[in-house]
Write a protein that holds these residues in place. Structure first.
Motif, PDB file in Angstrom:
ATOM      1  N   LEU A 258       0.840  -1.202   0.000  1.00  0.00           N
ATOM      2  CA  LEU A 258       0.000   0.000   0.000  1.00  0.00           C
ATOM      3  C   LEU A 258       0.874   1.251   0.000  1.00  0.00           C
ATOM      4  N   PRO A 259       0.305   2.422  -0.388  1.00  0.00           N
ATOM      5  CA  PRO A 259       1.084   3.672  -0.396  1.00  0.00           C
ATOM      6  C   PRO A 259       1.715   3.964   0.956  1.00  0.00           C
ATOM      7  N   LYS A 260       2.853   4.655   0.945  1.00  0.00           N
ATOM      8  CA  LYS A 260       3.653   4.807   2.165  1.00  0.00           C
ATOM      9  C   LYS A 260       3.033   5.723   3.215  1.00  0.00           C
ATOM     10  N   ASP A 261       1.963   6.473   2.865  1.00  0.00           N
ATOM     11  CA  ASP A 261       1.316   7.309   3.877  1.00  0.00           C
ATOM     12  C   ASP A 261       0.051   6.660   4.450  1.00  0.00           C
ATOM     13  N   GLU A 262      -0.217   5.404   4.098  1.00  0.00           N
ATOM     14  CA  GLU A 262      -1.417   4.718   4.587  1.00  0.00           C
ATOM     15  C   GLU A 262      -1.220   4.298   6.046  1.00  0.00           C
ATOM     16  N   LYS A 263      -2.204   4.607   6.910  1.00  0.00           N
ATOM     17  CA  LYS A 263      -2.091   4.285   8.338  1.00  0.00           C
ATOM     18  C   LYS A 263      -3.140   3.249   8.734  1.00  0.00           C
ATOM     19  N   LEU A 264      -2.680   2.206   9.391  1.00  0.00           N
ATOM     20  CA  LEU A 264      -3.587   1.161   9.867  1.00  0.00           C
ATOM     21  C   LEU A 264      -4.423   1.705  11.025  1.00  0.00           C
ATOM     22  N   ASP A 265      -5.748   1.488  10.958  1.00  0.00           N
ATOM     23  CA  ASP A 265      -6.617   1.923  12.046  1.00  0.00           C
ATOM     24  C   ASP A 265      -6.848   0.795  13.038  1.00  0.00           C
ATOM     25  N   GLY A 266      -6.951  -0.425  12.551  1.00  0.00           N
ATOM     26  CA  GLY A 266      -7.161  -1.566  13.440  1.00  0.00           C
ATOM     27  C   GLY A 266      -7.302  -2.855  12.656  1.00  0.00           C
ATOM     28  N   HIS A 267      -7.268  -3.972  13.368  1.00  0.00           N
ATOM     29  CA  HIS A 267      -7.462  -5.276  12.712  1.00  0.00           C
ATOM     30  C   HIS A 267      -8.233  -6.190  13.648  1.00  0.00           C
ATOM     31  N   THR A 268      -8.881  -7.196  13.079  1.00  0.00           N
ATOM     32  CA  THR A 268      -9.686  -8.119  13.879  1.00  0.00           C
ATOM     33  C   THR A 268      -9.728  -9.485  13.207  1.00  0.00           C
ATOM     34  N   ASP A 269      -9.852 -10.538  14.016  1.00  0.00           N
ATOM     35  CA  ASP A 269     -10.009 -11.886  13.469  1.00  0.00           C
ATOM     36  C   ASP A 269     -11.378 -12.013  12.820  1.00  0.00           C
ATOM     37  N   CYS A 270     -11.456 -12.784  11.756  1.00  0.00           N
ATOM     38  CA  CYS A 270     -12.739 -12.995  11.076  1.00  0.00           C
ATOM     39  C   CYS A 270     -12.607 -14.172  10.116  1.00  0.00           C
ATOM     40  N   THR A 271     -13.691 -14.476   9.423  1.00  0.00           N
ATOM     41  CA  THR A 271     -13.637 -15.458   8.336  1.00  0.00           C
ATOM     42  C   THR A 271     -14.087 -14.772   7.052  1.00  0.00           C
ATOM     43  N   LEU A 272     -13.596 -15.282   5.914  1.00  0.00           N
ATOM     44  CA  LEU A 272     -13.989 -14.757   4.604  1.00  0.00           C
ATOM     45  C   LEU A 272     -14.530 -15.906   3.768  1.00  0.00           C
ATOM     46  N   TRP A 273     -15.725 -15.700   3.189  1.00  0.00           N
ATOM     47  CA  TRP A 273     -16.300 -16.704   2.291  1.00  0.00           C
ATOM     48  C   TRP A 273     -15.609 -16.587   0.938  1.00  0.00           C
ATOM     49  N   THR A 274     -14.996 -17.700   0.488  1.00  0.00           N
ATOM     50  CA  THR A 274     -14.300 -17.691  -0.800  1.00  0.00           C
ATOM     51  C   THR A 274     -15.098 -18.537  -1.795  1.00  0.00           C
ATOM     52  N   PRO A 275     -15.747 -17.884  -2.763  1.00  0.00           N
ATOM     53  CA  PRO A 275     -16.627 -18.608  -3.689  1.00  0.00           C
ATOM     54  C   PRO A 275     -15.901 -19.599  -4.586  1.00  0.00           C
ATOM     55  N   PHE A 276     -14.590 -19.382  -4.833  1.00  0.00           N
ATOM     56  CA  PHE A 276     -13.874 -20.270  -5.759  1.00  0.00           C
ATOM     57  C   PHE A 276     -13.683 -21.680  -5.183  1.00  0.00           C
ATOM     58  N   ASN A 277     -13.660 -21.808  -3.825  1.00  0.00           N
ATOM     59  CA  ASN A 277     -13.585 -23.162  -3.251  1.00  0.00           C
ATOM     60  C   ASN A 277     -14.696 -23.421  -2.230  1.00  0.00           C
ATOM     61  N   LYS A 278     -15.653 -22.445  -2.157  1.00  0.00           N
ATOM     62  CA  LYS A 278     -16.831 -22.576  -1.296  1.00  0.00           C
ATOM     63  C   LYS A 278     -16.451 -22.930   0.149  1.00  0.00           C
ATOM     64  N   MET A 279     -15.578 -22.066   0.724  1.00  0.00           N
ATOM     65  CA  MET A 279     -15.121 -22.277   2.105  1.00  0.00           C
ATOM     66  C   MET A 279     -15.132 -20.961   2.869  1.00  0.00           C
ATOM     67  N   HIS A 280     -15.230 -21.066   4.209  1.00  0.00           N
ATOM     68  CA  HIS A 280     -15.029 -19.913   5.087  1.00  0.00           C
ATOM     69  C   HIS A 280     -13.590 -19.983   5.585  1.00  0.00           C
ATOM     70  N   ILE A 281     -12.744 -19.056   5.119  1.00  0.00           N
ATOM     71  CA  ILE A 281     -11.318 -19.082   5.459  1.00  0.00           C
ATOM     72  C   ILE A 281     -11.063 -18.210   6.682  1.00  0.00           C
ATOM     73  N   LEU A 282     -10.356 -18.766   7.667  1.00  0.00           N
ATOM     74  CA  LEU A 282     -10.017 -18.030   8.882  1.00  0.00           C
ATOM     75  C   LEU A 282      -8.844 -17.091   8.606  1.00  0.00           C
ATOM     76  N   GLY A 283      -8.955 -15.842   9.067  1.00  0.00           N
ATOM     77  CA  GLY A 283      -7.873 -14.884   8.843  1.00  0.00           C
ATOM     78  C   GLY A 283      -8.098 -13.601   9.627  1.00  0.00           C
ATOM     79  N   GLN A 284      -7.485 -12.534   9.159  1.00  0.00           N
ATOM     80  CA  GLN A 284      -7.607 -11.221   9.813  1.00  0.00           C
ATOM     81  C   GLN A 284      -8.032 -10.166   8.811  1.00  0.00           C
ATOM     82  N   MET A 285      -8.957  -9.302   9.245  1.00  0.00           N
ATOM     83  CA  MET A 285      -9.341  -8.139   8.445  1.00  0.00           C
ATOM     84  C   MET A 285      -8.597  -6.924   8.989  1.00  0.00           C
TER      85      MET A 285
END
Length: 736
Positions: A258-285
């Motif tokens: 990302l551009p060098k002036d971009e500042k992270l506000d926060g992150h959280t655990d979550c799952t993402l539905w991936t239609p290409f393999n029809k799964m809920h993938i565990l990760g971080q947003m």
């Protein structure tokens, strides 16, 4: 007295720092409230006089103690809130305890007021064989330690710039110990309550000190810190929060390009539905000012970058046992992303809404400035019309023959609107060509991938994406995918017109950088027909000069011309400029400044890797002095200056996708393939000849490009030809 002094140091008592206090206590209560404190009798007297004039006289009108208690506490809290408001002090500013530590730090070590304390930790310092229990103080420029035990004082002050090494060691006696080395001495600290946090902060402050030394810039505290959640503990100083936020933002920007002036506000655990393999993938947003990103817990499984400029709808979906706390995000290219298992969904949606509102305002302002109009507020909020009307990733096919080769803006500044390769590609005969058929199959594979995983900046990036890159990007898609993987697409999208303005400002200006650029223009890929005439040379001149004006700290460095000429072959002129920005400022930081510090640092890293992966060759290479030559020629030009062109561009494909690790891996693979020959070399000249002949022999049999004679092969003598090495096989072996 000795005992009190010892306890004061060990227990971090504040009695010696603020010895004067005004307390409020009701007659029937055992509890007292601290109303004011001061370091001197004069300071506390001023507080008392103010209370006499503004508070004590009013107490006589109340009839009972409860009313007096309520009034005094309410009045004092109101005064503090009003003072904070007037003086710009925020809720999450330093606590009173930390302010006392700051006073103690300046007093003990005689530090000037501008020296900022970041944090302090309880620990033991080993002076000789006896540990001294005390406190280590970490400030922007110094590491300090103080101990006072039974009349014996221990004091230590070390500048961060004098530290040569920081190590976290484990011994039988102490499983956790930090060793701090300078050029003249070694210092050991142990018995930390949180050694990981302490060591991480030490590393960060040492790196900041080195960065200040290189850039000749002072440290500036960032006051716009990420918003705290209501439940967040408030135990650290504002400056420590600032440094923590910086470190997290740096990791976030590097992870998602990302551009060098971009500042992270926060992150959280979550799952993402991936239609290409029809799964809920565990990760971080991750949520920042202009982006929502996701990465899976399992490495390389899936990652996602959603610029807020592309978002049309963010909505909370209904929770269920299968899908708790879901959040749906829709984009302009009609993709919908479904996140779930979000712990604090309402807070998250509010933050995203705030950032969306800011993004909307920016786009609305830019459209108004450019003269376009917006019909309604709804249209602005949903942002159905794109910030850039013609996305550089709209078409995968090469542009039509009839398209103009130059674009003239209002001031008549010419910029090439086509990649140079599309103008200078030699047409192959009409009959069936196996290479063209293979290239066509590559293109089809990518089109199928886009259909399944999405296309453009919001595509799902998976291991399959990387595997396709390692097999080689088709010629017609190379510029588009370089922009996408490098993140240059984001900077280009948010800075419309920036490049043309720079070209206009820099035309006709002369300085040391432009002189060096002029000198190197005709040495930049001279064997390619695109740079054998004024059109290609002029485009290269504009891009290099514009970048020198954008970033005078770098200006121009040799090797930038070689890399930029290749970027211009596959990308339009403005795109090539933003690719150069991504390369110099994010992907290879400090590589192209006058001291090539980044390349020298990576040279040190490469030496460590060589010692681990080709140990039998390491001592020999040190004696021959080969490593320094390797880092400056291979690394600075991404192998473009030492490998046949059609093979080197495959390396650049992998570099834009995977970053600098590809260059490290490939360099190690080249050394590993030549171990026996290098061990028999008598001097550095012979070693470089061995490596040069090997690199010349690396081929790309599937390339549709006409063979371009390479400098090394032109100068090579009549020694028997080196066995050919397939570039794709070499890259695969470097990963293994």
């Amino acid at each position: 007295g000795l005992l009190v002094g010892t306890l004061d140091v060990v227990l971090d008592s504040s009695a010696r720092v603020a010895p004067y206090r005004i307390l409020y206590q009701a007659p029937d209560s055992l509890v007292y409230w601290t109303i004011a404190c001061g370091c001197s009798r004069k300071e506390i007297t001023e507080h008392w006089e103010w209370l006499e004039q503004n508070l004590l006289q009013t107490l006589s009108i109340f009839e009972n103690e409860n009313d007096i208690n309520t009034f005094v506490r309410g009045k004092i809290q109101g005064i503090i809130a009003e003072y904070n408001k007037i003086n710009g002090i925020r809720e999450d500013d330093d606590t009173e305890k930390f302010k006392e530590a700051i006073v103690k730090f300046h007093k003990l070590f005689g530090m000037p007021e501008e020296e900022k304390l970041v944090n302090y930790y309880s620990c033991s310092y080993w002076k000789g064989k006896v540990p001294r229990q005390g406190w280590v103080y970490l400030s922007i420029n110094h590491l300090c330690f103080y101990s006072f035990l039974m009349g014996r004082e221990a004091k230590l002050v070390i500048r961060w710039v004098d530290i040569t090494q920081l190590e976290k060691n484990a011994t039988l006696l102490f499983p956790d110990m930090i060793k701090v080395s300078t050029r003249s001495s070694e210092h050991f600290f142990s018995v930390f309550l949180n050694i990981s946090e302490t060591f991480k902060l030490m590393e960060q402050l040492a790196n900041i000190a080195m960065r200040q030394l290189l850039d000749n810039e002072g440290f500036e505290q960032d006051r716009s810190l990420p918003k705290l959640k209501k439940k967040s503990p408030k135990k650290v100083s504002a400056l420590k929060r600032d440094l923590d936020a910086r470190a997290k933002s740096e990791r976030y920007r590097a992870l998602f390009r990302l551009p060098k002036d971009e500042k992270l506000d926060g992150h959280t655990d979550c799952t993402l539905w991936t239609p290409f393999n029809k799964m809920h993938i565990l990760g971080q947003m991750f949520v920042s000012t202009n982006y929502i990103c996701f990465t899976s817990k399992e490495e390389n499984l899936c990652s996602l970058i959603i610029p807020l400029r592309e978002v049309t709808i963010v909505e909370k979906a209904d929770s269920s046992s299968v899908l708790p706390s879901p959040l749906s995000i829709s984009t302009k290219n009609r993709m919908t992303f479904l996140f779930a298992n979000l712990k604090d969904r309402d807070f998250l949606v509010q933050r995203i809404s705030d950032f969306l509102q800011q993004t909307t305002s920016k786009i609305y302002l830019e459209k108004n400035i450019s003269g376009s109009s917006v019909s309604s507020d709804d249209e602005v909020f949903t942002r159905s019309s794109s910030l850039i009307s013609a996305s550089p990733h709209k078409s995968l096919s090469s542009e039509s023959e009839g398209e103009r080769q130059f674009n003239l803006n209002d001031n008549g500044i010419p910029t090439a609107t086509q990649a140079l390769m599309t103008m200078y590609r030699r047409r192959s005969p009409e009959e069936f060509n196996p290479k063209l058929a293979k290239e066509f199959l590559k293109e089809q594979a990518w089109k199928i991938h886009f259909a399944e995983y999405g296309q453009g900046v919001c595509m799902y990036r998976t291991e399959k994406t990387r595997d396709l890159v390692l097999k080689g990007i088709p010629e017609s898609m190379r510029g588009e995918l370089w922009l996408l993987f490098s993140g240059a697409i984001n900077e280009m999208a948010t800075h419309p017109g920036y490049y043309e303005d720079l070209v206009e400002k820099s035309m006709g200006k002369y300085n040391l950088a432009t002189e060096e650029i002029e000198r190197d223009l005709h040495r930049s890929l001279p064997e390619h027909p695109a740079f054998q005439n004024e059109m290609g040379i002029a485009a290269l001149r504009r891009v290099l000069t514009a970048y020198a004006f954008r970033n005078p700290n770098i200006g121009y460095c040799q090797a930038m011309n070689i890399v930029t000429s290749v970027l211009l072959l596959y990308a339009k002129e403005e795109e090539a400029f933003w690719l150069l920005v991504a390369l110099c400022e994010r992907m290879l930081p400090d590589y192209y400044n006058t001291r090539v510090v980044g390349a020298l640092v990576d040279q040190g890293v490469f030496e460590e890797l060589a010692r681990d992966y080709v140990p039998q060759l390491y001592d020999c290479m040190q004696d021959l002095g080969v490593i320094s030559t390797i880092s400056l020629s291979w690394f600075l030009t991404l192998f473009l200056s030492v490998m046949p062109f059609e093979s080197a561009v495959v390396v650049v494909d992998c570099f834009f996708c995977e970053g600098i690790k590809v260059i490290f891996q490939l360099a190690l693979a080249v050394l590993d393939a030549n171990v026996d020959k290098l061990l028999n070399c008598k001097d550095d000249g012979e070693a470089m000849t061995v490596l040069g002949r090997y690199l010349d022999s690396i081929t790309n049999k599937g390339s549709t490009l006409p063979p371009i004679p390479h400098l090394h092969s032109l100068l090579r003598d009549d020694v028997e030809p080196y066995p050919e090495v397939d570039i794709f096989r070499l890259i695969r072996s470097s990963y293994e």
